[in-house]
Design a protein around this motif. Structure first.
Motif, short mmCIF file in Angstrom:
data_model
loop_
_atom_site.label_atom_id
_atom_site.label_comp_id
_atom_site.label_asym_id
_atom_site.label_seq_id
_atom_site.Cartn_x
_atom_site.Cartn_y
_atom_site.Cartn_z
N THR A 51 1.57 -3.47 -4.34
CA THR A 51 2.74 -4.01 -3.63
C THR A 51 3.68 -4.76 -4.57
O THR A 51 4.84 -4.97 -4.24
N CYS A 54 6.33 -2.19 -5.59
CA CYS A 54 7.13 -1.58 -4.53
C CYS A 54 8.51 -2.23 -4.46
O CYS A 54 8.64 -3.46 -4.47
N LYS A 58 11.65 2.91 0.77
CA LYS A 58 11.21 3.72 1.93
C LYS A 58 11.17 5.22 1.64
O LYS A 58 11.11 6.02 2.58
N CYS A 60 8.74 6.77 0.40
CA CYS A 60 7.39 7.21 0.80
C CYS A 60 7.36 7.50 2.29
O CYS A 60 6.79 8.50 2.74
N GLN A 61 7.97 6.63 3.08
CA GLN A 61 8.01 6.80 4.53
C GLN A 61 8.76 8.07 4.91
O GLN A 61 8.30 8.86 5.74
N SER A 85 3.35 6.55 8.69
CA SER A 85 3.46 5.58 7.60
C SER A 85 4.80 4.87 7.72
O SER A 85 5.82 5.50 8.00
N VAL A 87 7.25 1.43 5.95
CA VAL A 87 7.39 0.34 4.99
C VAL A 87 7.96 -0.86 5.73
O VAL A 87 9.09 -0.81 6.24
N LYS A 105 3.95 -1.11 2.34
CA LYS A 105 3.71 0.22 2.92
C LYS A 105 2.45 0.15 3.78
O LYS A 105 1.41 -0.32 3.33
N GLN A 107 -0.13 2.28 6.62
CA GLN A 107 -0.57 3.53 7.18
C GLN A 107 -2.06 3.38 7.51
O GLN A 107 -2.63 2.33 7.27
N CYS A 184 3.75 10.91 -0.14
CA CYS A 184 4.28 9.57 -0.41
C CYS A 184 4.11 9.21 -1.89
O CYS A 184 5.00 8.61 -2.50
N CYS A 188 7.33 8.33 -4.51
CA CYS A 188 7.59 6.94 -4.89
C CYS A 188 8.23 6.85 -6.29
O CYS A 188 7.62 7.19 -7.29
#
Ligand code: SF4
Ligand code: SF4
Ligand code: SF4
Length: 301
Positions: A51, A54, A58, A60-61, A85, A87, A105, A107, A184, A188
């Motif tokens: 994290t 990150c 978003k 990944c989402q 999933s 964020v 994130k 999930q 995802c 990223c």
């Protein structure tokens, strides 16, 4: 007062507990050979979510939703039946004048010993040896036991539908079996996500904590929680501040298996009765909410 399906089922759950229904249907001990969750496999894959890396973009989402043929919606802020999933942009500051936003994130944790699998009476949720917990909508009867069993609040249903389906992270089982990365992880841009062997991910995580010299809290979330998860997290602040539940190390899976699998008929009957009651009360509320002139019109015919 307007009735929501969620509120109705919560109230029913409380009533059932208060009436001691669980005690009445106290199950026998599990027989040898009864279906249960596989014990911690020797080798299982997972995803390390750092994290601190990150940036909250978003991607990944969006990639997850696209890979599941769902509308790619960056505005989706909570896990729901149609978003495996999300964020979350979480403000961890106590001072309203100085917000401190941490993107997280979220999930399904694809637990090592998943309680949702042991709670499901019809085998709609299954743990695969490679790591993912997969869901078969053709088997799901909509009883929602998985929802109550999951300590992370992951399985959610579309409450307005009598029999609806869940859409949860399955760690991109199909993609990884084909030799690809989870969608995802591939998407990223900040390299916050790492896919691989869970043991190797733990080694990487420990190394980052050591090399970080105070950048990270000394806790890999998911290493031990409820028997371990295959989605692992690193963070710079205690996980409680990020909204992660504080959980014991023991997996609740076997307890669920004992209760749920000995009472499949009761489980299905309860689910159907609750659904039926909900629709009756909902219909009554709708009729009561109709404008007065509608009643007058009906009376005029
Ligand atoms: S996080 Fe919840 S839904 Fe996901 S595997 Fe664990 S118990 Fe099941
Ligand atoms: S592993 Fe696949 S299903 Fe899970 S959050 Fe990532 S993209 Fe979605
Ligand atoms: S794609 Fe990577 S950096 Fe962007 S929100 Fe997802 S995890 Fe964070």
């Amino acid at each position: 007062m307007a009735l929501t399906r969620r509120g109705f089922l919560k109230a029913c759950g409380a009533s059932v507990a208060a009436l001691g229904v669980g005690a009445k249907f106290a199950p026998p001990a599990l027989e040898p050979g009864t279906r249960s969750v596989p014990k911690s496999p020797q080798k299982t894959n997972g995803v390390l979510i750092d994290t601190t890396k990150c940036v909250g973009c978003k991607q990944c989402q969006i990639a997850c939703q696209k890979s599941k043929n769902l509308p790619a919606d960056p505005k989706q802020v909570t896990l729901c039946a149609v978003s495996p999933s999300v964020v979350e942009l979480r403000n961890i500051s106590a001072d309203p004048a100085k917000p401190e936003i941490k993107p997280i994130k979220r999930q399904c944790m694809n637990c090592v010993e998943p309680s949702c699998v042991s709670a499901c009476t019809v085998g709609a949720l299954q743990k695969t040896p490679e790591g993912p917990v997969i869901y078969d909508s053709n088997r799901c009867i909509g009883c929602r036991y998985c929802m109550y069993a999951c300590p992370f609040g992951v399985p959610t249903f579309e409450w307005e539908k009598q029999f609806s389906l869940i859409s949860k992270c399955d760690q991109c089982a199909e993609r990884t079996q084909a030799g690809k990365l989870p969608a995802c992880v591939e998407a990223c841009p900040a390299k916050a996500l790492t896919y691989g062997d869970r043991k190797e991910l733990l080694t990487i995580a420990n190394q980052r904590i050591y090399d970080g010299k105070g950048k990270y809290v000394e806790h890999i979330y998911g290493e031990n929680e409820i028997g371990g998860t295959t989605m692992l997290y690193l963070a710079s602040v205690p996980f409680e501040k990020l909204g992660f539940p504080t959980l014991p190390n023991e997996a609740p899976a076997e307890i669920n298996a004992t209760i749920m699998h000995s009472t499949p008929t009761v489980a299905l009957g309860m689910a159907m009765a609750l659904s039926g009651m909900y629709w009756l009360i909902r219909r009554r509320d709708e009729l009561e909410a109709q404008p007065a002139y509608n009643h007058n019109e009906e009376g005029g015919h």
